[in-house]
Design an enzyme around this catalytic site. Structure first.
Site: not given
Ligand code: PEP
Length: 252
Positions: A9, A11, A95, A97, A167, A173, A213
């Site tokens: 990904n 991003k 996701h 985010e 996730e 991150g 991560s």
């Protein structure tokens, strides 16, 4: 047996030019790999060029988001048929985010998942708990709601071809990843729920990735769990060398 899948990904990183050069390099580096499926999700502007650069290689291209309508007055949005036409075969949906920064909910995830399926895209549906939810012992209940509401109305046949990504939000991150035992517990629970709600065969065919991560040095332990079928990789996918090391580490 489920074939492992490693998805990168990007991003909001990499221009079109950088993405095309990355795909060219990855094609070369991964040319001997057939035991692991590879997906790259570039920014929206680079999807078409990335798909052209991937050509007939085994690298699949994904969108990072999609709207549920085919077309309309939705400024800034892209539909599933548009993504498909641009060359994407997969799309990341829900996701964390997008959930935390852009207000996505299980309901919007559900609509997007149906739109993707209708357009012939493979949804990569992201689920996972926040740190506060984990600390409050709510992880499994949160996952249940995300699966039940996010996949509401999907058939067992549709689930079979789908990808889920577990996730934990606190691991994305942050450099802090779930221990193999924590990931294994969540994955086993997800598999059990899929079996209960969609049936044995679909639950055994649906691939469930771990994300948060993931790096070359931890993929081995994570993939060692029978219910972990690969990884959704953010930061470590940006360099083709480290992404390749993760792909190689994902062979079961
Ligand atoms: C992600 O973007 O889905 C992700 C898991 O990011 P990172 O690997 O950087 O934690």
């Amino acid at each position: 047996m489920r074939k492992p899948l490693i998805a990168g990904n990007f991003k909001m990183f990499k221009t079109v030019h950088e993405t095309v050069s990355y795909i060219g390099e990855l094609r070369q580096l991964a040319r001997d790999i057939s035991a692991v499926d590879i997906v790259v999700a570039p920014t929206m502007t680079a999807v078409h060029a990335a798909a052209e650069a991937a050509g007939d290689s085994a690298i699949g291209i994904a969108g990072q988001n999609v709207h549920w309508e085919r077309e309309g007055a939705f400024t800034g949005e892209v539909s599933a048929p548009m993504l498909r036409e641009a060359g994407a075969r997969f799309v990341i949906i829900g996701h964390s985010e997008r959930r935390t920064l852009f207000g996505e909910t299980n309901d919007s995830v559900n609509k997007k998942t149906h739109a993707a399926l209708t357009a012939g895209l493979v949804p990569i549906v992201c689920i996972g708990e926040t740190l506060a939810q984990r600390d409050a012992n709510e992880t499994l209940a949160v996952l249940d709601r995300q699966i039940k509401e996010g996949l509401d109305g999907c058939t067992g046949e549709q689930l079979s071809g789908m990808v889920l990504a577990y996730e934990p939000v606190w691991a994305i991150g942050t450099g802090r990843n779930a221990t193999p035992a924590q990931a294994g517990e969540a994955h086993a629970h997800i598999r059990q729920r899929l079996k209960q709600w969609f049936g044995l065969d679909p639950s055994e065919q649906c691939r469930v990735l771990y994300g948060g991560s993931v790096k070359p040095d931890n993929i081995g332990k994570l993939i060692g769990h029978q219910d972990v079928d690969g990884a959704l990789v953010g930061g470590a996918s940006l360099d083709p060398g480290s992404f390749l090391a993760i792909i190689r580490g994902a062979t079961k």
